[in-house]
Scaffold this motif. Structure first.
Motif, PDB file in Angstrom:
ATOM      1  N   MET A  63       0.670  -1.272   0.078  1.00  7.92           N
ATOM      2  CA  MET A  63      -0.057  -0.087   0.020  1.00  7.92           C
ATOM      3  C   MET A  63       0.836   1.293   0.056  1.00  7.92           C
ATOM      4  O   MET A  63       0.554   2.145  -0.874  1.00  7.92           O
ATOM      5  CB  MET A  63      -0.915   0.069   1.120  1.00  7.92           C
ATOM      6  N   ASN A  64       1.920   1.334   0.819  1.00  6.64           N
ATOM      7  CA  ASN A  64       2.693   2.371   0.807  1.00  6.64           C
ATOM      8  C   ASN A  64       3.569   2.486  -0.463  1.00  6.64           C
ATOM      9  O   ASN A  64       3.576   3.813  -0.870  1.00  6.64           O
ATOM     10  CB  ASN A  64       3.997   2.199   2.087  1.00  6.64           C
ATOM     11  N   ILE A  65       3.969   1.266  -1.003  1.00  7.84           N
ATOM     12  CA  ILE A  65       4.516   1.488  -2.485  1.00  7.84           C
ATOM     13  C   ILE A  65       3.611   2.155  -3.580  1.00  7.84           C
ATOM     14  O   ILE A  65       3.971   2.993  -4.151  1.00  7.84           O
ATOM     15  CB  ILE A  65       5.129   0.141  -3.013  1.00  7.84           C
ATOM     16  N   ASN A  66       2.457   2.105  -3.313  1.00  6.22           N
ATOM     17  CA  ASN A  66       1.556   2.386  -4.238  1.00  6.22           C
ATOM     18  C   ASN A  66       1.136   3.787  -4.230  1.00  6.22           C
ATOM     19  O   ASN A  66       0.230   4.161  -4.744  1.00  6.22           O
ATOM     20  CB  ASN A  66       0.154   1.453  -4.356  1.00  6.22           C
ATOM     21  N   ARG A  67       1.352   4.322  -2.913  1.00  7.54           N
ATOM     22  CA  ARG A  67       1.052   5.780  -2.618  1.00  7.54           C
ATOM     23  C   ARG A  67       2.315   6.534  -2.333  1.00  7.54           C
ATOM     24  O   ARG A  67       2.423   7.375  -1.443  1.00  7.54           O
ATOM     25  CB  ARG A  67       0.262   5.685  -1.289  1.00  7.54           C
ATOM     26  N   GLY A  68       3.198   6.401  -3.332  1.00  8.45           N
ATOM     27  CA  GLY A  68       4.313   7.617  -3.491  1.00  8.45           C
ATOM     28  C   GLY A  68       5.552   6.830  -2.660  1.00  8.45           C
ATOM     29  O   GLY A  68       6.658   7.237  -3.024  1.00  8.45           O
ATOM     30  N   ASN A  69       5.486   5.420  -2.085  1.00  5.66           N
ATOM     31  CA  ASN A  69       6.686   4.774  -1.691  1.00  5.66           C
ATOM     32  C   ASN A  69       7.568   5.428  -0.882  1.00  5.66           C
ATOM     33  O   ASN A  69       8.816   5.624  -1.235  1.00  5.66           O
ATOM     34  CB  ASN A  69       7.545   4.257  -2.979  1.00  5.66           C
ATOM     35  N   PRO A  70       6.958   5.973   0.381  1.00  6.08           N
ATOM     36  CA  PRO A  70       7.916   7.051   1.024  1.00  6.08           C
ATOM     37  C   PRO A  70       8.915   6.031   1.866  1.00  6.08           C
ATOM     38  O   PRO A  70       9.932   6.521   2.173  1.00  6.08           O
ATOM     39  CB  PRO A  70       6.821   7.186   2.208  1.00  6.08           C
TER      40      PRO A  70
END
Length: 282
Positions: free
Chosen positions: A32-39
């Motif tokens: 999910m994090n990768i798909n939302r900007g990959n912070p």
């Protein structure tokens, strides 16, 4: 071994992992994090696509050999044989570094234990209960004492975080905590003077981490309030509300149960490979 880079495929993987919750939670949160900007600057490694037997999320690029904080992978398998084969694939893992593999499936530790002997690698396995709240919108509105407000931590608070984190106290943990503040959601409850009393951070897997109340301010309901605010924020972002609690931390277990968090079946294991290398970090 396949590194998944296509955004369409990664979104599809997120949907696949969602169907196998809660056992996919750490991998799912990372994707999910990768798909939302990959912070967190993570990437996905699989044995094959679109049909896969095992998936591993790992930090992208080089990580210092003794940095077991950022060098933490999450794993999920459909077929344990495929999982072991994936770990054995050249380039999947750097066995000469300190790294964690975490997950909610029993065979993860067994595979690491079997492979450790052949590779001459030490292991240190820590066990945690995992808790998830299925619908934070049902949580009652927290009542804060006069002068207590919801705020954020700043880089000036990193030393406090590092000192109070059971897994901290060194330069690597300090850098990691500073990165968490910069990259991922967090909150704190502060007093009228702006001093933090209680806080809750989020890690690269979308899990709650380093929930802490200063000892002199405990038994005031601050952690219950912080967890409620954090859960609602996670829900508003579309993320699951979950975290891991040490099996010996009865107080935090009680807090979560009182808030309606459900303890997930089984045990979450943090499998540290090469612990002596990690302990040598400055």
């Amino acid at each position: 071994m396949l590194i998944l880079t296509c955004s369409t495929q990664l979104l599809r993987l997120e949907g696949i992992l969602r169907k196998s919750l809660p056992f996919t939670l750490p991998v799912y949160g990372a994707v999910m994090n990768i798909n939302r900007g990959n912070p967190g600057e993570y990437e996905v490694v699989l044995d094959s696509w679109p049909e896969f037997g095992a998936v591993l999320v790992r930090r992208r690029g080089e990580v210092p050999a003794d940095d077991c904080y950022w060098n933490t992978h999450a794993a999920y398998y459909r077929d344990v044989g495929a999982y072991r084969a994936l770990l054995e694939t050249p380039g999947c893992l750097r066995w000469d570094t300190a790294f964690h593999i975490i997950g909610l499936q029993d065979e993860l530790a067994k595979v690491s234990q079997a492979m450790a002997g052949t590779k001459g690698v030490e292991l240190d396995v820590s066990e945690y209960y995992s808790y998830q709240h299925l619908d934070p919108s049902t949580l009652p509105e927290p009542r804060l004492e006069s002068g207590v407000t919801v705020s954020s931590l700043s880089p000036l608070h990193v030393e406090l975080l590092n000192k109070t984190w059971p897994y901290g106290g060194n330069a690597r943990s300090r850098s990691y905590l500073a990165d968490l503040l910069e990259r991922f959601p967090h909150l704190c409850l502060q007093d009228a003077a702006g001093q933090p009393l209680c806080w809750a951070l989020t890690d690269q897997f979308g899990a709650g981490t380093h929930g802490y109340t200063l000892p002199t301010h405990r038994r005031r309901g601050l952690m219950q309030a912080a967890l409620t605010f954090a859960a609602r924020r996670a829900q508003n972002r579309g993320f699951p509300t979950y975290g891991h609690t040490a099996t010996t931390n009865v107080a935090m277990q009680k807090v979560q149960q009182e808030l309606g968090h459900h303890r997930l079946p089984g045990i979450c294991r943090f499998i540290l490979h090469n612990p002596s290398l990690a302990s040598a970090a400055p």
